[in-house]
Design an enzyme around this catalytic site. Sequence first.
Site, PDB file in Angstrom:
ATOM      1  N   SER A   1      -7.618  -6.715 -11.833  1.00 58.49           N
ATOM      2  CA  SER A   1      -8.321  -6.919 -10.562  1.00 58.49           C
ATOM      3  C   SER A   1      -9.240  -5.747 -10.295  1.00 58.49           C
ATOM      4  O   SER A   1      -8.972  -4.628 -10.725  1.00 58.49           O
ATOM      5  CB  SER A   1      -7.288  -7.035  -9.420  1.00 58.49           C
TER       6      SER A   1
ATOM      7  N   LEU B   1     -12.654 -15.416  -8.929  1.00 57.53           N
ATOM      8  CA  LEU B   1     -12.349 -16.835  -9.049  1.00 57.53           C
ATOM      9  C   LEU B   1     -12.617 -17.535  -7.726  1.00 57.53           C
ATOM     10  O   LEU B   1     -12.264 -17.023  -6.664  1.00 57.53           O
ATOM     11  CB  LEU B   1     -10.883 -17.063  -9.430  1.00 57.53           C
ATOM     12  N   ARG B   2     -13.217 -18.722  -7.795  1.00 55.99           N
ATOM     13  CA  ARG B   2     -13.504 -19.480  -6.583  1.00 55.99           C
ATOM     14  C   ARG B   2     -13.026 -20.927  -6.658  1.00 55.99           C
ATOM     15  O   ARG B   2     -12.952 -21.595  -5.635  1.00 55.99           O
ATOM     16  CB  ARG B   2     -15.015 -19.499  -6.316  1.00 55.99           C
TER      17      ARG B   2
ATOM     18  N   HIS C   1     -10.270  -5.598  -6.923  1.00 52.73           N
ATOM     19  CA  HIS C   1     -10.219  -5.709  -5.456  1.00 52.73           C
ATOM     20  C   HIS C   1     -11.352  -6.590  -4.928  1.00 52.73           C
ATOM     21  O   HIS C   1     -11.931  -6.327  -3.869  1.00 52.73           O
ATOM     22  CB  HIS C   1     -10.280  -4.325  -4.810  1.00 52.73           C
TER      23      HIS C   1
ATOM     24  N   ARG D   1     -14.767  -4.954  -4.105  1.00 53.88           N
ATOM     25  CA  ARG D   1     -14.893  -4.244  -2.830  1.00 53.88           C
ATOM     26  C   ARG D   1     -14.663  -2.741  -2.950  1.00 53.88           C
ATOM     27  O   ARG D   1     -14.676  -2.041  -1.931  1.00 53.88           O
ATOM     28  CB  ARG D   1     -13.901  -4.835  -1.820  1.00 53.88           C
TER      29      ARG D   1
ATOM     30  N   ARG E   1     -18.613   0.239   2.338  1.00 48.63           N
ATOM     31  CA  ARG E   1     -19.028  -1.124   2.663  1.00 48.63           C
ATOM     32  C   ARG E   1     -20.034  -1.080   3.814  1.00 48.63           C
ATOM     33  O   ARG E   1     -19.648  -0.994   4.993  1.00 48.63           O
ATOM     34  CB  ARG E   1     -17.815  -1.974   3.027  1.00 48.63           C
TER      35      ARG E   1
ATOM     36  N   TYR F   1       0.878  -1.168   0.000  1.00 49.75           N
ATOM     37  CA  TYR F   1       0.000   0.000   0.000  1.00 49.75           C
ATOM     38  C   TYR F   1       0.915   1.217   0.000  1.00 49.75           C
ATOM     39  O   TYR F   1       1.804   1.320   0.845  1.00 49.75           O
ATOM     40  CB  TYR F   1      -0.872   0.013   1.257  1.00 49.75           C
TER      41      TYR F   1
END
Length: 384
Positions: free
Chosen positions: A279, A315-316, A281, A284, A170, A135
């Site tokens: 990506s 992806l899972r 994230h 999120r 969120r 970060y």
Amino acid sequence: MNLNINDKYPSVTDLRQKAQKKIPKFAFEYLDGGCNEDVNLHKNTAEIRDVELLPYYLSKHTGSNMQTELFGHTYDAPFGIAPVGLQGLMWPNAPEILAKAAFEHNVPFILSTVTTSSIERISEITEGQAWFQLYHPTENSLRDDVIKRAASAECPVLVILCDVPTFGFRPRDIRNGLAMPPKMSVKNIMQILGKPEWALKTLIHGQPSFETLKPYMPKNLDLRQLGKFMDDTFSGRLNEEKIKPIRDMWKGKLVLKGVANEADAEKAVRLGLDGIIVSNHGGRQLDAGESTIKPLSRIAKAYGDKLTVMMDSGLRSGPDVARTLASGAEFTFMGRSFMYGVAALGEKGGNHTISLIKRELQQVMEQICCEEVKDFPNHLIKDI
């Protein structure tokens, strides 16, 4: 392959359901949720699963090999463990469990700046094989010191994050008062009391904290002070001028994570980066954005010959890895799947989940007559 899995949990869906039963609601919702109305969270996985693969049943087949060379290292599978923040909140000691499993299975593990183990500890567990995700700090001196620590820990790849210019909105986390450490409201305390194994493990391992950042944090911060420290310390908005000195300083492989369009991929090429991770994230950050598989296909076609194109978010499973590789990715990463595994099965969760996804992917390769990972694009039917 000697891939032992717990037959009670033969899918990531099973692990997710078990994880939900074992950890406090505030921790599960942090892991499981996206932002705003979760539109992109669900779209990520749904649109990966729109990709269809073509099997060749009468072709000569001598076997399927999942080994994949990436940045000079041959991994045993074309997937790794994505960086996840606050891992120890979701299951005590989670980053160490996952790093150990990744090392034993010879797949990459990426440590987040804001997770709950230090660069040095994860490097020790993986014998210098773990990647590190940065970060971007506000102060150059802190940036330089963290990068030097990653270099001293022999991290082969530095991943810089570009998709958190502002923290995602969120609603679950707001309702739960989630912070580090979590706000101990009556509601949260009742949730903890209902999960005795999680509570006991947390007591044994201690309250989770940002271990990599400890040297830079004033002692005994309360929640409000901690939030201010994080806001003051990190500036998630990257640009080319911020990336250039990192490229000059870092002698290993440098990867940009969070790329979602061709313009940013072009800049990564121009800056001399070694790879990108397409990506969003994990859905999120931007609910109104594209799913990851759509820009992946475009970016891989335009820039796949100029740098290594990888993908995470959505992806899972092993079939999801196969679909993503067929769509142009050279490598893939998953975060939630592995965290579900650890939250469900504790110390055994990392090995179980990696073994499960390897077994699923091997079955797909054998079914469609794909002998090498690089051959997956030859089996693509539907390009979205």
